[in-house]
Write an enzyme that holds these catalytic residues in place. Structure first.
Site, short mmCIF file in Angstrom:
data_model
loop_
_atom_site.label_atom_id
_atom_site.label_comp_id
_atom_site.label_asym_id
_atom_site.label_seq_id
_atom_site.Cartn_x
_atom_site.Cartn_y
_atom_site.Cartn_z
N LYS A 291 -29.91 127.18 -90.61
CA LYS A 291 -29.37 128.16 -89.42
C LYS A 291 -29.06 129.35 -90.09
O LYS A 291 -29.24 130.30 -89.45
CB LYS A 291 -28.52 127.41 -88.73
N ASP B 141 -28.18 126.57 -78.01
CA ASP B 141 -27.29 125.18 -78.11
C ASP B 141 -26.18 125.41 -76.98
O ASP B 141 -26.04 124.25 -76.37
CB ASP B 141 -26.52 125.08 -79.53
#
Ligand code: NDP
Length: 285
Positions: free
Chosen positions: A73, A110
């Protein structure tokens, strides 16, 4: 599943290491099949130092985009040429889209997934109604904190083993965010509307022992970990008669905007991808 790969098949995927157990291929390929798209969603496992080379090679859009998971990420954030507002606010990226002009667009879905899971499993929960506590200060916690600040939460309390990382989120997101050490979790839980576990602690069987009894009884407890579906934290919350939200619902809901970014349409509602994921992880509906 028997789908034909043609010269026109669109390709998207997920990059992680390991990626074998990712549920994202199950979710996206089920949607692709139900929508009748000529497309495929593939798991990719670059070497631990090879993500940037891999993603650079995809510039131009032959592969539409990638979901990005552990441990890439941070690399994804660094390689993106431009960020969506929510990814910039979170300082975290879980979706890369490869434009035809060679640029890479970074996004973070998210937060949407998290708030969508609350809406589905804790109906009536209002993110703006009171303070929330988030345990953890990694990328998932940053995405959650940004989503709650944007949704109007009056205070977001970041509780983390490493206090400096929690303080770093406060520096990025502003005065509504307060940092607490794990020792101070009971104080952080005072008066909250929700507690969200965004640590990877459960993954290693070192489940967090959080003082959930310090939360008010209407508080909702959410765990981003979804293997098992009912984590020790959620089981404890149920014992205390708190409402709970599971990490699988978040996973499924964060996949929706990714699918839209890859294929330009909403996923078909008719296919129950949650049930498919549950079957894959051996859980119950
Ligand atoms: P990171 O590695 O970036 O962060 C992990 C966090 O967990 C850190 O804050 C770390 O604390 C904390 N932590 C790890 N082990 C322990 C422990 N034993 N005790 C206390 N704290 C601990 O991970 P991510 O933020 O990317 O992901 C976090 C979790 O959320 C993962 O399990 C991931 O799978 C899950 N996730 C689920 C999603 C879903 O859709 N359901 C979406 C995204 C993530 P410290 O800072 O002190 O090291």
């Amino acid at each position: 599943m028997s789908r034909k790969i043609t010269g026109a098949t669109l390709v998207a995927g997920v990059a992680g290491a390991p990626v074998r157990h990712s549920l994202s291929p199950i979710i996206h390929n089920a949607w692709i099949e139900a929508a009748g798209l000529d497309a495929v969603y593939v798991p990719f496992a670059p070497s631990s130092d090879g993500f940037r080379r891999f993603a650079d090679g995809l510039r131009g859009g032959v592969v539409r985009g990638l979901n990005v998971t552990v441990p890439f990420k941070e690399d994804a954030l660094a390689i993106a040429d431009e960020l969506s507002e929510r990814a910039a606010l979170a300082g975290a990226v879980n979706l890369l889209v490869f434009a035809a002009d060679g640029r890479i667009h970074g996004d973070n879905t998210d937060g949407l997934g998290l708030l969508g899971a609350f809406a589905a499993q804790a109906p009536g929960f209002d993110p703006a109604a009171g303070p929330v506590a988030i345990i953890g200060a990694g990328g998932a916690a940053r995405g959650a904190a940004a989503a709650f600040v944007t949704a109007g939460a009056p205070e977001v309390r970041i509780v983390n083993r490493t206090l400096a990382k929690a303080e770093g989120i406060g520096e990025a997101l502003g005065a509504k965010v307060r940092a607490f050490s794990l020792d101070a979790a009971a104080r952080a839980f005072d008066g909250v509307t929700a507690v969200i576990n965004a640590t990877s602690a459960g993954l290693l069987d070192a489940s967090l022992d959080l003082p959930l009894e310090a939360t008010p009884s209407p508080a909702v407890v959410m765990d981003m970990t979804y293997k098992p579906l009912e984590t020790p934290l959620l089981a404890r919350a149920r014992e205390l008669e708190r409402r709970t939200v599971d990490g699988l619902e978040m996973l499924v809901r964060q996949a929706v905007p990714s699918f839209e970014a890859f294929f330009g349409r909403t996923p078909p509602a008719a296919v129950d991808v949650r049930a498919l994921c549950l079957a894959a992880i051996g859980g119950q509906a």
